[in-house]
Design a protein around this motif. Structure first.
Motif, PDB file in Angstrom:
ATOM      1  N   ILE A  68      54.269  39.064  40.387  1.00  0.00           N
ATOM      2  CA  ILE A  68      54.881  37.545  40.270  1.00  0.00           C
ATOM      3  C   ILE A  68      54.979  37.741  41.967  1.00  0.00           C
ATOM      4  CG2 ILE A  68      56.916  36.659  39.641  1.00  0.00           C
ATOM      5  CD1 ILE A  68      57.250  38.256  37.066  1.00  0.00           C
ATOM      6  N   ILE A  69      55.006  36.243  41.972  1.00  0.00           N
ATOM      7  CA  ILE A  69      54.975  36.143  43.311  1.00  0.00           C
ATOM      8  C   ILE A  69      55.452  34.795  43.896  1.00  0.00           C
ATOM      9  CG2 ILE A  69      53.980  35.577  45.939  1.00  0.00           C
ATOM     10  CD1 ILE A  69      53.203  38.240  44.849  1.00  0.00           C
ATOM     11  N   MET A 112      49.711  30.356  36.024  1.00  0.00           N
ATOM     12  CA  MET A 112      49.999  31.674  35.656  1.00  0.00           C
ATOM     13  C   MET A 112      48.304  31.027  37.904  1.00  0.00           C
ATOM     14  SD  MET A 112      49.840  33.222  33.234  1.00  0.00           S
ATOM     15  CE  MET A 112      48.790  34.080  33.757  1.00  0.00           C
ATOM     16  N   ILE A 113      48.614  32.289  38.482  1.00  0.00           N
ATOM     17  CA  ILE A 113      47.682  32.517  39.166  1.00  0.00           C
ATOM     18  C   ILE A 113      46.436  32.928  39.425  1.00  0.00           C
ATOM     19  CG2 ILE A 113      47.099  33.208  41.604  1.00  0.00           C
ATOM     20  CD1 ILE A 113      48.578  31.336  41.836  1.00  0.00           C
ATOM     21  N   TYR A 114      46.121  33.946  37.695  1.00  0.00           N
ATOM     22  CA  TYR A 114      44.676  34.712  37.473  1.00  0.00           C
ATOM     23  C   TYR A 114      45.555  35.390  36.048  1.00  0.00           C
ATOM     24  CZ  TYR A 114      40.739  36.619  36.785  1.00  0.00           C
ATOM     25  OH  TYR A 114      39.511  36.875  36.483  1.00  0.00           O
ATOM     26  N   PRO A 115      45.181  35.225  35.237  1.00  0.00           N
ATOM     27  CA  PRO A 115      44.024  34.020  34.923  1.00  0.00           C
ATOM     28  C   PRO A 115      44.079  33.139  34.964  1.00  0.00           C
ATOM     29  CG  PRO A 115      44.608  35.542  32.875  1.00  0.00           C
ATOM     30  CD  PRO A 115      44.837  36.185  33.829  1.00  0.00           C
ATOM     31  N   ARG A 116      43.192  31.792  34.275  1.00  0.00           N
ATOM     32  CA  ARG A 116      43.782  31.029  33.867  1.00  0.00           C
ATOM     33  C   ARG A 116      44.872  30.191  33.392  1.00  0.00           C
ATOM     34  NH1 ARG A 116      40.111  26.660  36.735  1.00  0.00           N
ATOM     35  NH2 ARG A 116      39.613  27.421  38.637  1.00  0.00           N
ATOM     36  N   GLY A 117      44.526  31.345  31.797  1.00  0.00           N
ATOM     37  CA  GLY A 117      44.806  30.983  30.336  1.00  0.00           C
ATOM     38  C   GLY A 117      46.537  31.903  30.234  1.00  0.00           C
ATOM     39  N   LYS A 118      47.250  32.087  29.611  1.00  0.00           N
ATOM     40  CA  LYS A 118      48.568  32.714  29.273  1.00  0.00           C
ATOM     41  C   LYS A 118      48.073  33.753  28.733  1.00  0.00           C
ATOM     42  CE  LYS A 118      52.222  29.087  30.279  1.00  0.00           C
ATOM     43  NZ  LYS A 118      52.993  27.841  29.984  1.00  0.00           N
ATOM     44  N   GLU A 130      37.702  38.222  41.269  1.00  0.00           N
ATOM     45  CA  GLU A 130      38.081  36.739  40.791  1.00  0.00           C
ATOM     46  C   GLU A 130      39.541  36.561  41.296  1.00  0.00           C
ATOM     47  OE1 GLU A 130      34.868  36.046  37.465  1.00  0.00           O
ATOM     48  OE2 GLU A 130      37.747  36.294  36.813  1.00  0.00           O
ATOM     49  N   ALA A 131      40.536  37.391  41.294  1.00  0.00           N
ATOM     50  CA  ALA A 131      41.805  37.669  41.047  1.00  0.00           C
ATOM     51  C   ALA A 131      42.107  37.534  42.764  1.00  0.00           C
ATOM     52  CB  ALA A 131      42.893  38.801  40.457  1.00  0.00           C
ATOM     53  N   VAL A 132      41.918  38.886  43.509  1.00  0.00           N
ATOM     54  CA  VAL A 132      42.052  38.364  44.969  1.00  0.00           C
ATOM     55  C   VAL A 132      41.731  36.485  45.494  1.00  0.00           C
ATOM     56  CG1 VAL A 132      41.332  39.132  47.725  1.00  0.00           C
ATOM     57  CG2 VAL A 132      41.392  40.676  44.758  1.00  0.00           C
ATOM     58  N   SER A 133      40.912  36.726  45.217  1.00  0.00           N
ATOM     59  CA  SER A 133      40.084  35.037  46.036  1.00  0.00           C
ATOM     60  C   SER A 133      41.456  33.881  45.464  1.00  0.00           C
ATOM     61  CB  SER A 133      38.537  34.461  45.372  1.00  0.00           C
ATOM     62  OG  SER A 133      37.963  33.202  45.682  1.00  0.00           O
ATOM     63  N   ALA A 134      41.596  34.325  43.765  1.00  0.00           N
ATOM     64  CA  ALA A 134      42.431  33.123  43.462  1.00  0.00           C
ATOM     65  C   ALA A 134      43.899  33.044  44.609  1.00  0.00           C
ATOM     66  CB  ALA A 134      42.610  32.770  41.847  1.00  0.00           C
ATOM     67  N   VAL A 135      44.331  34.467  44.413  1.00  0.00           N
ATOM     68  CA  VAL A 135      45.292  34.983  45.173  1.00  0.00           C
ATOM     69  C   VAL A 135      45.786  34.382  46.098  1.00  0.00           C
ATOM     70  CG1 VAL A 135      47.091  36.503  46.348  1.00  0.00           C
ATOM     71  CG2 VAL A 135      46.007  36.749  44.121  1.00  0.00           C
ATOM     72  N   SER A 136      44.398  33.967  47.034  1.00  0.00           N
ATOM     73  CA  SER A 136      44.482  33.909  48.308  1.00  0.00           C
ATOM     74  C   SER A 136      44.191  32.295  48.559  1.00  0.00           C
ATOM     75  CB  SER A 136      42.658  34.052  49.591  1.00  0.00           C
ATOM     76  OG  SER A 136      41.746  33.426  48.306  1.00  0.00           O
ATOM     77  N   THR A 137      44.468  31.776  47.258  1.00  0.00           N
ATOM     78  CA  THR A 137      44.819  30.130  47.317  1.00  0.00           C
ATOM     79  C   THR A 137      46.062  29.569  47.562  1.00  0.00           C
ATOM     80  OG1 THR A 137      44.524  29.578  45.460  1.00  0.00           O
ATOM     81  CG2 THR A 137      42.297  29.872  46.999  1.00  0.00           C
ATOM     82  N   LEU A 138      46.712  30.427  47.398  1.00  0.00           N
ATOM     83  CA  LEU A 138      48.293  30.097  46.614  1.00  0.00           C
ATOM     84  C   LEU A 138      49.260  29.435  47.779  1.00  0.00           C
ATOM     85  CD1 LEU A 138      50.611  31.119  44.926  1.00  0.00           C
ATOM     86  CD2 LEU A 138      51.156  33.102  46.418  1.00  0.00           C
ATOM     87  N   GLU A 139      50.003  28.114  47.313  1.00  0.00           N
ATOM     88  CA  GLU A 139      50.923  27.568  48.137  1.00  0.00           C
ATOM     89  C   GLU A 139      51.888  27.180  48.164  1.00  0.00           C
ATOM     90  OE1 GLU A 139      49.074  26.081  51.011  1.00  0.00           O
ATOM     91  OE2 GLU A 139      46.819  26.438  50.066  1.00  0.00           O
ATOM     92  N   ALA A 140      52.736  27.488  48.937  1.00  0.00           N
ATOM     93  CA  ALA A 140      53.938  27.233  48.443  1.00  0.00           C
ATOM     94  C   ALA A 140      54.664  25.835  48.416  1.00  0.00           C
ATOM     95  CB  ALA A 140      54.660  27.910  49.812  1.00  0.00           C
ATOM     96  N   ALA A 141      55.419  26.120  47.527  1.00  0.00           N
ATOM     97  CA  ALA A 141      56.059  24.407  47.092  1.00  0.00           C
ATOM     98  C   ALA A 141      57.236  24.692  46.021  1.00  0.00           C
ATOM     99  CB  ALA A 141      54.903  23.315  46.944  1.00  0.00           C
TER     100      ALA A 141
END
Length: 474
Positions: A68-69, A112-118, A130-141
């Motif tokens: 959880i980030i 959810m950052i990864y996977p897409r579903g809950k 796939e998960a590492v790639s999804a984490v690399s796109t994390l934005e802050a807001a």
């Protein structure tokens, strides 16, 4: 391949009480040994012996991991978001193949950052990439509502109750976008469902909040002032989680009629009061200990027993390690058991002797209280109380040999006389130093080996049989 660890219990105590004495103290050491290290994608737990399974090899026992980030707006400053991405990727690369996992981003609401579903998915080469790639796109807001993040994790874990369930929670701020009552309700719902290690990055988060979260969820919490240290810390936490082999271990404590359990505290690896966690009724209470791998922990038990006459012997408590049943095997398992004894004597030399382990851990518990009370008084501007309590902490840190806390105290107070605890508050103290002292005050040191020599003790590696001990109550 790995096998579950073998558990044992050791009791350190002075069983002798003076005529009419009622308070019995004991240190309960629980040790799990013999489990082989489980394979991970990029390493194994430091200090754990045994052959590692290759990535993808079937390993007995299920595990589930959620990262959880915090993705609130403040994470975009000081390199925290960049470091959090790297840390999450590092954790994913340590997870062994076959583990169920997910990554959650937390703000006003979790997503959810990864996977897409809950849901959780199994780790393999594809999902890892796939998960590492999804984490690399994390934005802050957005803001911070930690209770809602934990509730989503709880829902994801719901289909994996027989697995060893572990979460990592990272935040850089205070829980400003939900009430304290909402967070408490979330913790009440999640307690017992999974273990959560919490980390605060930077200096804008609230120590008391993370302490409450990790306490309720039987995990650790720690400050990470420098975001660059996050990746190594995440890897270490995940590696430790991959070494857990038994979920939901319980310490069961029986006390005789008319006795009262005054307190039960975890002392190693950190001070945690478990007294209020009791479930059960009558003479038997269960205390949750969380998941276990190859490790040992120490607990301070205090029981108030009915006063006895000289020569009387009794069992002051009976402690057992129990694993509840699962959906596949509903029968609970008893892992080990041991007695805490009491005997009344008119030999003053026997009854006044203080067991070295009891004395050591009593000092560590008092040290944690002195540090936290001293820092709170300092924040409130109560110089007299802060000086007295932090001075007492200096003395206790020396007595129990806690060099880390002694060093952190030196950053907050000027030590004039270490033996007497004469100190002067420093006028300029960095927030990071204050938070480190507060956070690490509960992290304890083990007793020196020499304290064990010549001390009264009993030991059992197999479940003890039932019935009364000596002439005590059954």
């Amino acid at each position: 391949m790995s096998e579950p660890p073998e558990f044992s219990i050791r009791v350190d105590q002075n069983p002798y009480l003076p005529a009419g004495g009622r308070e019995m103290h004991a240190i309960i050491t629980v040790e799990a040994t013999g489990a082989a290290t489980e394979g991970t994608a990029e390493g194994t737990a430091e200090g754990v012996t045994g052959e590692a399974a290759a990535p993808g090899e079937a390993v007995p026992g299920e595990a589930a991991e959620i990262v959880i980030i915090d993705s609130s707006g403040s994470m975009s400053y000081s390199g925290k978001l960049w470091a959090a991405r790297r840390a999450a990727a590092g954790a994913l690369n340590v997870l062994r193949d076959g583990v169920h996992f997910a990554v959650i981003a937390g703000a006003n609401q979790p997503r959810m950052i990864y996977p897409r579903g809950k849901r959780l998915v199994r780790m393999d080469a594809t999902t890892r990439e796939e998960a590492v790639s999804a984490v690399s796109t994390l934005e802050a807001a957005g803001g911070t509502a930690i209770g809602s993040w934990l509730l989503l994790a709880d829902r994801l874990f719901a289909d994996h109750r027989d697995a060893v369930r572990h979460a990592i929670l990272l935040t850089d701020g205070k829980n400003q976008h939900e009430t304290a009552e909402e967070l408490d309700a979330a913790l009440d719902q999640c307690a017992g469902d999974f273990v959560c290690d919490a980390r605060g990055v930077g200096t804008d988060w609230n120590v008391a909040e993370l302490r409450k979260i990790s306490s309720a969820l039987l995990g650790s919490f720690l400050d990470v002032p420098d975001p660059q240290d996050l990746e190594a810390d995440f890897r270490e936490m995940t590696t430790a989680a991959m070494g857990k082999r038994v979920a939901d271990v319980v310490l069961r404590v029986w006390t005789p009629r008319h006795a009262r359990l005054r307190f039960l505290k975890q002392m190693v690896p950190s001070v945690e009061d478990l007294t209020g966690r009791r479930t059960g009724s009558g003479q038997i209470g269960d205390y949750p200990l969380g998941a276990w791998g190859t490790e040992d922990r120490e607990y301070h038990l205090c029981v108030e027993v009915p006063a006895g006459d000289v020569g009387r012997q009794m069992r002051a408590a009976w402690v057992k390690l129990v694993v509840p049943g699962t959906s596949g095997d509903p029968a609970e398992r008893e892992l080990a058991a041991q007695n805490v004894l009491a005997e009344w004597t008119d030999d003053e030399a026997k009854s006044t002797r203080i067991n070295a382990r009891v004395a050591h851990h009593t000092g560590q518990s008092e040290l944690a209280e002195a540090v936290q009370e001293g820092l709170e008084a300092r924040r409130e501007g109560d110089v007299e109380t802060a000086t007295a309590r932090l001075g007492r902490a200096v003395v206790l840190a020396g007595e129990v040999g806690n060099e880390q806390i002694a060093g952190l105290l030196d950053r907050v107070v000027e030590v004039i006389d270490r033996e007497s605890g004469t100190v002067r508050l420093k006028k300029e103290v960095s927030k990071a130093d204050e938070m480190s002292l507060d956070t690490r005050s509960v992290r304890t040191v083990r007793t020196a080996h020499r304290l064990d020599e010549g001390r009264p003790r009993t030991r059992a590696t197999r479940p003890a049989s039932g019935g009364s001990a000596a002439t005590g109550e059954g």
